[in-house]
Write a protein that holds these residues in place. Structure first.
Motif, PDB file in Angstrom:
ATOM      1  N   ALA A 260       0.825  -1.204   0.000  1.00  0.00           N
ATOM      2  CA  ALA A 260       0.000   0.000   0.000  1.00  0.00           C
ATOM      3  C   ALA A 260       0.860   1.254   0.000  1.00  0.00           C
ATOM      4  CB  ALA A 260      -0.926  -0.002   1.208  1.00  0.00           C
ATOM      5  N   ALA A 261       1.961   1.207   0.739  1.00  0.00           N
ATOM      6  CA  ALA A 261       2.869   2.362   0.779  1.00  0.00           C
ATOM      7  C   ALA A 261       3.541   2.579  -0.571  1.00  0.00           C
ATOM      8  CB  ALA A 261       3.912   2.162   1.864  1.00  0.00           C
ATOM      9  N   LYS A 262       3.880   1.496  -1.260  1.00  0.00           N
ATOM     10  CA  LYS A 262       4.569   1.615  -2.546  1.00  0.00           C
ATOM     11  C   LYS A 262       3.671   2.184  -3.635  1.00  0.00           C
ATOM     12  CE  LYS A 262       7.991  -2.053  -1.826  1.00  0.00           C
ATOM     13  NZ  LYS A 262       8.475  -3.371  -2.291  1.00  0.00           N
ATOM     14  N   VAL A 263       2.369   1.911  -3.563  1.00  0.00           N
ATOM     15  CA  VAL A 263       1.463   2.390  -4.616  1.00  0.00           C
ATOM     16  C   VAL A 263       0.892   3.767  -4.293  1.00  0.00           C
ATOM     17  CG1 VAL A 263       0.843   0.046  -5.284  1.00  0.00           C
ATOM     18  CG2 VAL A 263      -0.553   1.245  -3.595  1.00  0.00           C
ATOM     19  N   ASP A 264       1.274   4.347  -3.179  1.00  0.00           N
ATOM     20  CA  ASP A 264       0.797   5.677  -2.837  1.00  0.00           C
ATOM     21  C   ASP A 264       1.404   6.710  -3.786  1.00  0.00           C
ATOM     22  OD1 ASP A 264      -0.441   7.751  -1.463  1.00  0.00           O
ATOM     23  OD2 ASP A 264       1.310   8.053  -0.188  1.00  0.00           O
ATOM     24  N   ILE A 265       0.584   7.572  -4.382  1.00  0.00           N
ATOM     25  CA  ILE A 265       1.054   8.551  -5.372  1.00  0.00           C
ATOM     26  C   ILE A 265       1.015   9.973  -4.814  1.00  0.00           C
ATOM     27  CG2 ILE A 265       0.410   7.135  -7.358  1.00  0.00           C
ATOM     28  CD1 ILE A 265      -2.115   8.877  -7.626  1.00  0.00           C
ATOM     29  N   ARG A 266       0.935  10.104  -3.483  1.00  0.00           N
ATOM     30  CA  ARG A 266       0.885  11.425  -2.880  1.00  0.00           C
ATOM     31  C   ARG A 266       2.097  12.277  -3.283  1.00  0.00           C
ATOM     32  NH1 ARG A 266      -2.870  14.011  -1.700  1.00  0.00           N
ATOM     33  NH2 ARG A 266      -1.816  15.412  -3.127  1.00  0.00           N
ATOM     34  N   GLU A 267       3.266  11.690  -3.246  1.00  0.00           N
ATOM     35  CA  GLU A 267       4.487  12.432  -3.554  1.00  0.00           C
ATOM     36  C   GLU A 267       4.484  12.917  -4.998  1.00  0.00           C
ATOM     37  OE1 GLU A 267       9.359  11.831  -3.435  1.00  0.00           O
ATOM     38  OE2 GLU A 267       8.028  10.246  -2.726  1.00  0.00           O
ATOM     39  N   GLU A 268       4.075  12.065  -5.922  1.00  0.00           N
ATOM     40  CA  GLU A 268       4.049  12.446  -7.343  1.00  0.00           C
ATOM     41  C   GLU A 268       3.043  13.577  -7.585  1.00  0.00           C
ATOM     42  OE1 GLU A 268       6.196   8.966  -6.889  1.00  0.00           O
ATOM     43  OE2 GLU A 268       4.111   9.276  -6.288  1.00  0.00           O
ATOM     44  N   LEU A 269       1.882  13.490  -6.927  1.00  0.00           N
ATOM     45  CA  LEU A 269       0.870  14.533  -7.094  1.00  0.00           C
ATOM     46  C   LEU A 269       1.364  15.876  -6.559  1.00  0.00           C
ATOM     47  CD1 LEU A 269      -2.311  12.504  -6.077  1.00  0.00           C
ATOM     48  CD2 LEU A 269      -1.675  13.239  -8.376  1.00  0.00           C
ATOM     49  N   ASP A 270       2.024  15.855  -5.425  1.00  0.00           N
ATOM     50  CA  ASP A 270       2.554  17.099  -4.849  1.00  0.00           C
ATOM     51  C   ASP A 270       3.600  17.724  -5.764  1.00  0.00           C
ATOM     52  OD1 ASP A 270       0.910  16.869  -2.667  1.00  0.00           O
ATOM     53  OD2 ASP A 270       2.439  15.989  -1.352  1.00  0.00           O
ATOM     54  N   ARG A 271       4.453  16.878  -6.322  1.00  0.00           N
ATOM     55  CA  ARG A 271       5.484  17.405  -7.219  1.00  0.00           C
ATOM     56  C   ARG A 271       4.878  17.975  -8.496  1.00  0.00           C
ATOM     57  NH1 ARG A 271      10.193  12.722  -6.786  1.00  0.00           N
ATOM     58  NH2 ARG A 271      10.946  13.310  -4.712  1.00  0.00           N
ATOM     59  N   LEU A 272       3.865  17.335  -9.025  1.00  0.00           N
ATOM     60  CA  LEU A 272       3.213  17.854 -10.230  1.00  0.00           C
ATOM     61  C   LEU A 272       2.606  19.228  -9.958  1.00  0.00           C
ATOM     62  CD1 LEU A 272       1.478  14.616 -11.574  1.00  0.00           C
ATOM     63  CD2 LEU A 272       3.198  15.966 -12.773  1.00  0.00           C
TER      64      LEU A 272
END
Length: 295
Positions: free
Chosen positions: A217-229
């Motif tokens: 579940a932690a590996k598929v979290d896309i929070r970091e990618e969304l914040d960077r975008l």
């Protein structure tokens, strides 16, 4: 200062004394600044200054600058190359005697290339200097027109890029709000997978299996990618608002956009999120292509 494109064309003409000239400048896209300058004699004496003015006015692009010049009203005299005439006449007489032919005539010899030369009276040094100064002034005029054209096109490109950034931002927010990212949806999906594994075999350690599920579940979290975008969108907008030679920095941001979108798509574990990731990548690619036109 507004953003500028790298494409444009301008022409400026002038005259001084017996000289008439025209400066044409054409610029196209390039990764860096490439100046290609052509200047005829005697204007080549100010080529270094012309190149310096081009480099000061332009930051990026391949630039073709060509000066064409014509001298009018110059006194023209004819000169016979006596040495060449003597050699040719001797050879011609020998050949004629050997073959039994009539000796060469003067009009025939003078018609040969190189025997008679056309010579223009040299320009006064002051006139040449005045013409060179005038040509540089025409270069400045052409550069001003080229800059105006590039800024006009840059303004239109900036509007297109702004629209594309809005589309990228909207897709990022939609992915952030996707129901598949809600904690309860993630838990339900993981619970289903864990239950299926437990039903298929009783050899699993249930506690260990739940730990592995948490890691997944932690590996598929896309929070970091969304914040960077979101951060990249804000940075790109700031660059467009600031203007100037921003093409390289926008190109770097376009690469970062692609990196985050690719990672988001790879992590997506839901078909709707995958579809949003693919659309995001398509919008970013369009943005990247347009950025290649910005100075």
């Amino acid at each position: 200062m507004a953003a500028s494109s790298m494409t444009g064309f301008a022409r400026a003409a002038g005259s001084s004394g017996g000289w008439r000239w025209a400066f044409e400048i054409k610029s196209v896209n390039a990764k860096g600044l490439d100046l290609r300058l052509r200047m005829p004699s005697p204007f080549d004496r100010v080529e270094a200054e012309a190149r310096a003015r081009l480099a000061k006015a332009l930051a990026r692009g391949t630039c073709f600058a060509t000066l064409t010049a014509q001298r009018e009203g110059a006194a023209i005299t004819m000169r016979i190359d006596q040495a060449a005439l003597g050699v040719i006449a001797a050879v011609a007489r020998t050949a004629a005697e050997k073959e039994g032919l009539a000796p060469p005539t003067m009009d025939g010899l003078l018609a040969l290339r190189g025997v008679v030369e056309t010579v223009e009276t040299a320009d006064d040094e002051a006139q040449v200097n005045a013409a060179c100064a005038g040509a540089l002034a025409s270069l400045d005029e052409a550069l001003a027109a080229l800059g105006a054209m590039r800024r006009t096109e840059g303004k239109a490109l900036a509007a297109v890029l702004s629209q594309q950034l809005s589309a990228i931002e909207a897709l990022t927010l939609a992915a952030d709000a996707n129901p598949a990212r809600r904690p309860e949806a993630v838990r339900a999906r993981l619970a289903e997978n864990v239950a299926a594994l437990l039903d298929s075999s009783r050899g699993f350690d249930e506690n260990r299996l739940h730990q592995e599920a948490i890691l997944i579940a932690a590996k598929v979290d896309i929070r970091e990618e969304l914040d960077r975008l979101k951060t990249h969108v804000a940075a790109a907008r700031a660059l467009l608002a600031g203007g100037g030679p921003i093409g390289r920095r926008l190109d770097f941001l376009a690469q970062e956009f692609s990196r985050e979108a690719n990672t988001l798509s790879a992590k997506a574990n839901d078909v709707t999120l995958t579809a949003q990731g693919l659309e995001l990548r398509a919008q970013i690619e369009q943005f990247r292509e347009q950025v290649q036109n910005i100075e």
